[in-house]
Design an enzyme around this catalytic site. Structure first.
Site, PDB file in Angstrom:
ATOM      1  N   GLU A  87      -7.275 -10.208  -5.722  1.00 31.24           N
ATOM      2  CA  GLU A  87      -6.193  -9.316  -5.276  1.00 31.24           C
ATOM      3  C   GLU A  87      -6.375  -9.035  -3.787  1.00 31.24           C
ATOM      4  OE1 GLU A  87      -4.701  -4.737  -6.193  1.00 31.24           O
ATOM      5  OE2 GLU A  87      -6.274  -5.628  -7.430  1.00 31.24           O
ATOM      6  N   HIS A 117      -4.698  -7.110  -0.239  1.00 24.74           N
ATOM      7  CA  HIS A 117      -3.779  -6.181   0.424  1.00 24.74           C
ATOM      8  C   HIS A 117      -4.057  -6.240   1.920  1.00 24.74           C
ATOM      9  CE1 HIS A 117      -2.454  -4.672  -3.384  1.00 24.74           C
ATOM     10  NE2 HIS A 117      -3.721  -4.636  -3.742  1.00 24.74           N
ATOM     11  N   ARG A 137      -3.886   5.165   2.741  1.00 26.34           N
ATOM     12  CA  ARG A 137      -2.443   5.393   2.726  1.00 26.34           C
ATOM     13  C   ARG A 137      -2.079   6.402   1.639  1.00 26.34           C
ATOM     14  NH1 ARG A 137       0.661  -0.015   3.111  1.00 26.34           N
ATOM     15  NH2 ARG A 137       2.305   1.451   3.676  1.00 26.34           N
ATOM     16  N   ALA A 161       4.284  -3.789  -3.783  1.00 24.56           N
ATOM     17  CA  ALA A 161       4.469  -2.539  -4.520  1.00 24.56           C
ATOM     18  C   ALA A 161       4.274  -2.710  -6.024  1.00 24.56           C
ATOM     19  CB  ALA A 161       5.840  -1.960  -4.225  1.00 24.56           C
ATOM     20  N   TYR A 220       1.271  -3.786   9.047  1.00 25.73           N
ATOM     21  CA  TYR A 220       1.062  -5.123   8.498  1.00 25.73           C
ATOM     22  C   TYR A 220       0.832  -6.198   9.552  1.00 25.73           C
ATOM     23  CZ  TYR A 220       2.821  -2.743   4.387  1.00 25.73           C
ATOM     24  OH  TYR A 220       2.990  -1.854   3.351  1.00 25.73           O
ATOM     25  N   PRO A 259       7.097  -8.223  -3.431  1.00 24.34           N
ATOM     26  CA  PRO A 259       8.261  -7.746  -2.694  1.00 24.34           C
ATOM     27  C   PRO A 259       7.951  -7.372  -1.251  1.00 24.34           C
ATOM     28  CG  PRO A 259       7.736  -6.257  -4.515  1.00 24.34           C
ATOM     29  CD  PRO A 259       6.811  -7.410  -4.609  1.00 24.34           C
ATOM     30  N   ASN A 260       8.904  -7.696  -0.421  1.00 26.43           N
ATOM     31  CA  ASN A 260       8.937  -7.368   1.005  1.00 26.43           C
ATOM     32  C   ASN A 260       7.969  -8.170   1.861  1.00 26.43           C
ATOM     33  OD1 ASN A 260      10.999  -5.345   0.728  1.00 26.43           O
ATOM     34  ND2 ASN A 260       9.416  -4.067  -0.218  1.00 26.43           N
ATOM     35  N   ARG A 310       8.371  -6.332   9.361  1.00 30.81           N
ATOM     36  CA  ARG A 310       8.389  -5.017   8.721  1.00 30.81           C
ATOM     37  C   ARG A 310       7.122  -4.251   9.061  1.00 30.81           C
ATOM     38  NH1 ARG A 310       6.285  -4.016   3.135  1.00 30.81           N
ATOM     39  NH2 ARG A 310       6.796  -1.855   2.684  1.00 30.81           N
ATOM     40  N   ASN A 365      -1.086 -10.976  -3.701  1.00 28.72           N
ATOM     41  CA  ASN A 365      -0.729  -9.716  -3.058  1.00 28.72           C
ATOM     42  C   ASN A 365       0.577  -9.288  -3.730  1.00 28.72           C
ATOM     43  OD1 ASN A 365       0.184  -7.600  -1.533  1.00 28.72           O
ATOM     44  ND2 ASN A 365      -0.275  -8.549   0.443  1.00 28.72           N
TER      45      ASN A 365
END
Length: 146
Positions: A98, A100, A107, A77, A24, A11-12, A19, A74
């Site tokens: 994985e 990110h 964070r 969330a 990012y 998502p996103n 964003r 990735n």
């Protein structure tokens, strides 16, 4: 025969480059795809997908069982919430990396836990979109040319 790597985005990530660029960056998923294609050795291909829907990501993982040699993922969330994605990845026999974009460990504390890490053969965080390239190279290395 060409070996295909699925690069899956949650998502996103369709908003990558728009964003929160302070977190990012300004690169887009099109940049991710181009950069990953540039590091592929002969005999490898990629398929890049993005969805804001958990079930669609699971469907792609199931599809990967039939036609992909590895997955770079990735999950956005869903990293922190999706046992369903973990279960799907556990049914995939190839390597899983994985990725990110941000350093999730710098964070919010809820971002420090990853269900996907329980299955991943490697985890890359904080390298920006270069993490995808590193993940792609690693899958190629693990799969080999044989």
């Amino acid at each position: 025969m060409t070996k295909t790597i699925f690069i899956l985005n949650g998502p996103n990530l369709n908003l990558l480059g728009k964003r929160q660029p302070e977190i990012y960056g300004s690169d887009t998923l099109a940049d991710v795809e181009a950069n990953c294609r540039a590091v592929l050795p002969d005999g490898f291909a990629i398929e890049l997908y993005q969805s804001n829907h958990e079930g669609r990501i699971i469907d792609w993982i199931h599809e990967a069982r039939e036609c992909a040699c590895g997955i770079v993922i990735n999950p956005g969330a869903y990293t922190h919430t999706s046992i369903a994605i973990l279960d799907a990845l556990n049914a995939f026999e190839g390597p899983v990396i994985e990725v990110h974009i941000s350093n999730v460990h710098k964070r919010e504390s809820f971002r420090h836990h990853s269900y996907v890490s329980l299955r991943a053969d490697g985890v890359i965080a904080g390298l920006g979109i270069e993490g995808y390239e590193a993940g792609t190279r690693r899958v190629c290395s693990l799969v080999g040319t044989g």
